[in-house]
Motif scaffolding. Structure first.
Motif, PDB file in Angstrom:
ATOM      1  N   ILE A  10       0.827  -1.315   0.072  1.00 22.71           N
ATOM      2  CA  ILE A  10       0.155  -0.083  -0.017  1.00 22.71           C
ATOM      3  C   ILE A  10       0.964   1.300  -0.118  1.00 22.71           C
ATOM      4  O   ILE A  10       0.707   2.161  -0.815  1.00 22.71           O
ATOM      5  CB  ILE A  10      -0.883  -0.060   1.225  1.00 22.71           C
ATOM      6  N   GLY A  11       1.934   1.303   0.770  1.00 22.58           N
ATOM      7  CA  GLY A  11       2.889   2.256   0.826  1.00 22.58           C
ATOM      8  C   GLY A  11       3.546   2.585  -0.256  1.00 22.58           C
ATOM      9  O   GLY A  11       3.806   3.895  -0.979  1.00 22.58           O
ATOM     10  N   ILE A  12       4.016   1.712  -1.114  1.00 18.30           N
ATOM     11  CA  ILE A  12       4.486   1.854  -2.529  1.00 18.30           C
ATOM     12  C   ILE A  12       3.482   2.462  -3.279  1.00 18.30           C
ATOM     13  O   ILE A  12       3.832   3.373  -4.095  1.00 18.30           O
ATOM     14  CB  ILE A  12       5.084   0.493  -3.086  1.00 18.30           C
ATOM     15  N   ARG A  13       2.348   2.058  -3.357  1.00 20.52           N
ATOM     16  CA  ARG A  13       1.213   2.559  -4.495  1.00 20.52           C
ATOM     17  C   ARG A  13       0.961   4.098  -3.947  1.00 20.52           C
ATOM     18  O   ARG A  13       0.958   4.810  -4.856  1.00 20.52           O
ATOM     19  CB  ARG A  13       0.069   1.996  -4.171  1.00 20.52           C
ATOM     20  N   ILE A  14       1.056   4.469  -2.786  1.00 22.12           N
ATOM     21  CA  ILE A  14       0.704   5.684  -2.273  1.00 22.12           C
ATOM     22  C   ILE A  14       2.037   6.685  -2.635  1.00 22.12           C
ATOM     23  O   ILE A  14       1.923   7.528  -3.111  1.00 22.12           O
ATOM     24  CB  ILE A  14       0.656   5.839  -0.728  1.00 22.12           C
ATOM     25  N   LYS A  15       3.278   6.121  -2.488  1.00 25.74           N
ATOM     26  CA  LYS A  15       4.324   7.014  -2.843  1.00 25.74           C
ATOM     27  C   LYS A  15       4.405   7.208  -4.216  1.00 25.74           C
ATOM     28  O   LYS A  15       4.819   8.195  -4.762  1.00 25.74           O
ATOM     29  CB  LYS A  15       5.590   6.369  -2.089  1.00 25.74           C
ATOM     30  N   ALA A  42       2.824   5.775   6.346  1.00 33.94           N
ATOM     31  CA  ALA A  42       2.145   5.113   5.281  1.00 33.94           C
ATOM     32  C   ALA A  42       2.819   4.635   4.144  1.00 33.94           C
ATOM     33  O   ALA A  42       2.758   3.486   3.650  1.00 33.94           O
ATOM     34  CB  ALA A  42       0.863   6.016   4.821  1.00 33.94           C
ATOM     35  N   GLU A  43       3.680   5.653   3.686  1.00 33.45           N
ATOM     36  CA  GLU A  43       4.647   5.243   2.351  1.00 33.45           C
ATOM     37  C   GLU A  43       5.627   4.064   2.883  1.00 33.45           C
ATOM     38  O   GLU A  43       6.032   3.315   1.742  1.00 33.45           O
ATOM     39  CB  GLU A  43       5.237   6.402   2.105  1.00 33.45           C
TER      40      GLU A  43
END
Length: 107
Positions: A10-15, A42-43
């Motif tokens: 999830i963090g990778i997608r947000i970043k 989060a990231e």
């Protein structure tokens, strides 16, 4: 899938989405009315994200909650692609289709 692995994905997608939108962590935090530390956590996938913050990420980055959680596109994501593609000519669209097919084979 383990919880920590999910947080990291999830963090990778947000970043990636934040960078594509052209925001720093601080700018995104201000836009979402959260702390930069929350964005960083989060990231990096170090903590889970509260549901209300997933919604804030979705709104601020113009991505779907589905994409944040699962990595799969939904109608919001597809509408963004459609909006971008309206300005492309037929040759560009053909090249994009070739590229997408090549990516599918790799996955």
């Amino acid at each position: 899938m383990k919880k920590n692995e999910l947080y990291k994905e999830i963090g990778i997608r947000i970043k990636d989405s934040r960078k594509k939108a052209g925001y720093t962590q601080e700018q995104l935090a201000e836009l979402m009315d959260v702390t930069p530390q929350m964005i960083s956590n989060a990231e990096n996938g170090t903590k889970g994200i509260r549901p209300e913050n997933i919604i804030k990420f979705s709104n601020a980055l113009n991505i779907s909650c589905d994409y944040i959680l699962t990595g799969k596109a939904n109608s919001i994501d597809l509408n963004n692609i459609a909006e971008y593609s309206r300005n492309l000519d037929v040759k560009d669209i053909d090249n994009i289709i070739i590229l997408l097919k090549a990516i599918q084979r790799l996955i």
